[in-house]
Write an enzyme that holds these catalytic residues in place. Structure first.
Site, PDB file in Angstrom:
ATOM      1  N   HIS A 127      -0.915  -0.115  -5.920  1.00 55.39           N
ATOM      2  CA  HIS A 127      -1.838   0.224  -4.834  1.00 55.39           C
ATOM      3  C   HIS A 127      -2.801  -0.943  -4.664  1.00 55.39           C
ATOM      4  O   HIS A 127      -3.502  -1.325  -5.605  1.00 55.39           O
ATOM      5  CB  HIS A 127      -2.612   1.507  -5.135  1.00 55.39           C
ATOM      6  CG  HIS A 127      -3.481   1.939  -3.988  1.00 55.39           C
ATOM      7  ND1 HIS A 127      -3.068   2.852  -3.032  1.00 55.39           N
ATOM      8  CD2 HIS A 127      -4.736   1.559  -3.629  1.00 55.39           C
ATOM      9  CE1 HIS A 127      -4.041   3.020  -2.140  1.00 55.39           C
ATOM     10  NE2 HIS A 127      -5.065   2.247  -2.476  1.00 55.39           N
ATOM     11  N   CYS A 128      -2.857  -1.500  -3.451  1.00 58.02           N
ATOM     12  CA  CYS A 128      -3.691  -2.678  -3.194  1.00 58.02           C
ATOM     13  C   CYS A 128      -4.899  -2.289  -2.346  1.00 58.02           C
ATOM     14  O   CYS A 128      -4.733  -1.836  -1.207  1.00 58.02           O
ATOM     15  CB  CYS A 128      -2.875  -3.757  -2.476  1.00 58.02           C
ATOM     16  SG  CYS A 128      -3.842  -5.227  -2.067  1.00 58.02           S
ATOM     17  N   PRO A 129      -6.112  -2.466  -2.860  1.00 59.38           N
ATOM     18  CA  PRO A 129      -7.299  -2.116  -2.065  1.00 59.38           C
ATOM     19  C   PRO A 129      -7.485  -3.009  -0.847  1.00 59.38           C
ATOM     20  O   PRO A 129      -8.127  -2.597   0.126  1.00 59.38           O
ATOM     21  CB  PRO A 129      -8.452  -2.289  -3.066  1.00 59.38           C
ATOM     22  CG  PRO A 129      -7.934  -3.236  -4.095  1.00 59.38           C
ATOM     23  CD  PRO A 129      -6.471  -2.950  -4.206  1.00 59.38           C
ATOM     24  N   ASN A 132      -5.686  -1.237   1.548  1.00 59.71           N
ATOM     25  CA  ASN A 132      -6.016   0.192   1.496  1.00 59.71           C
ATOM     26  C   ASN A 132      -4.752   1.044   1.563  1.00 59.71           C
ATOM     27  O   ASN A 132      -4.703   2.075   2.242  1.00 59.71           O
ATOM     28  CB  ASN A 132      -6.954   0.561   2.655  1.00 59.71           C
ATOM     29  CG  ASN A 132      -7.552   1.951   2.487  1.00 59.71           C
ATOM     30  OD1 ASN A 132      -7.773   2.410   1.376  1.00 59.71           O
ATOM     31  ND2 ASN A 132      -7.789   2.625   3.602  1.00 59.71           N
ATOM     32  N   ASN A 133      -3.719   0.597   0.863  1.00 67.78           N
ATOM     33  CA  ASN A 133      -2.434   1.283   0.922  1.00 67.78           C
ATOM     34  C   ASN A 133      -1.608   0.877  -0.291  1.00 67.78           C
ATOM     35  O   ASN A 133      -1.928  -0.112  -0.968  1.00 67.78           O
ATOM     36  CB  ASN A 133      -1.700   0.890   2.213  1.00 67.78           C
ATOM     37  CG  ASN A 133      -0.636   1.905   2.607  1.00 67.78           C
ATOM     38  OD1 ASN A 133      -0.391   2.887   1.893  1.00 67.78           O
ATOM     39  ND2 ASN A 133       0.008   1.665   3.733  1.00 67.78           N
TER      40      ASN A 133
END
Length: 265
Positions: A127-129, A132-133
């Site tokens: 999950h990559c901030p 945001n996904n």
């Protein structure tokens, strides 16, 4: 399917990303290209090319943010406790299907549950901030395109900054001090973002070629299938379009459009 997570950290990262992009465009065009190269076609060409790259960066980022990463559909009716005690059918078990107790459903091979998205994601990498996904089966190519254009724009911005000082090393008093400030800020921004995406990009390419996602590496699950060629692995991520189009974020995501997921348990 368009998705958007309401994670506060992710939203802050998205806003920070576009603030950095807008600042880089402002600094490069207003303080470096126009003062030193406005009298030549070379200056106009560089300004246009830089903005085209920023446009591709923005499109690839938006597609990574809003694209379905591979969310496993929920069943119309929840699986009851007695059903959870039953194992999947033999053919599904042999294919690597498993049960997610949080989603209350069966999930296909290599799918993992994301605590932020609160859903299981097909071939979830992480999950990559910054988008945001989750980075999963259906949006990984957009994430890689975003990393590529961030790195390319960072190098291009630094080169235009250096070229402007070579072409016009003196400038005027007040403008010179302003340009020095923007030079320092822009170079620091470009180096930080450039090195960051370079490290992540190398990890992503390595994960693709080894056919092992970051989640699988952390869990030490090992490869899930027989080793395939590097080109086959890259084609699986970017699609069967010509390799020269792999960096174009304007293509339709045919890989997601033609997916048909059947849950037989």
């Amino acid at each position: 399917m368009v998705v958007f997570q309401t994670d506060p950290c992710g939203i802050i990262c998205i806003v920070s990303t576009y603030m950095a992009v807008l600042y880089a465009d402002y600094a490069v065009v207003v303080h470096f290209v126009i003062p030193s190269m406005s009298s030549t076609l070379w200056g106009a060409a560089n300004a246009i090319l830089f903005n085209i790259l920023l446009f591709l960066l923005t499109v690839s980022h938006l597609r990574a943010v809003l694209s379905d990463p591979g969310i496993v559909p929920l069943p119309h009716a929840g699986i009851g406790y007695p059903d959870m005690q039953l194992e999947p059918k033999k053919e599904n078990k042999e294919a690597g299907w498993s049960m997610c107790m949080k989603c209350d459903t069966y999930r296909p091979p290599r799918a993992h549950h994301c605590r932020i998205c609160r859903r299981c994601i097909r071939r979830m990498d992480h999950h990559c901030p910054w988008i945001n996904n989750c980075v999963g089966e259906f949006n990984q190519k957009f994430f890689l395109q975003f990393l590529f254009y961030v790195g390319l724009c960072s190098m291009y911005a630094i080169s235009l900054c250096v070229a402007s000082w070579i072409v016009d090393p003196h400038g005027s008093g007040a403008n010179r001090h302003t340009r020095v400030i923007h030079t320092v800020i822009l170079i620091v921004e470009c180096i930080l973002f450039g090195m960051f995406v370079m490290a992540i990009g190398c990890d992503q390419v390595s994960a693709i070629l080894s056919d092992e996602t970051l989640v699988e590496q952390v869990k030490r699950e090992g490869p899930k299938r027989h080793k395939q060629s590097g080109m086959a692995m890259m084609t699986e991520v970017f699609g069967r379009s010509p390799s020269v189009l792999w960096l174009c974020p304007l293509q339709s995501n045919k890989q997601e459009a033609r997916r048909t997921v059947q849950f037989v348990v």
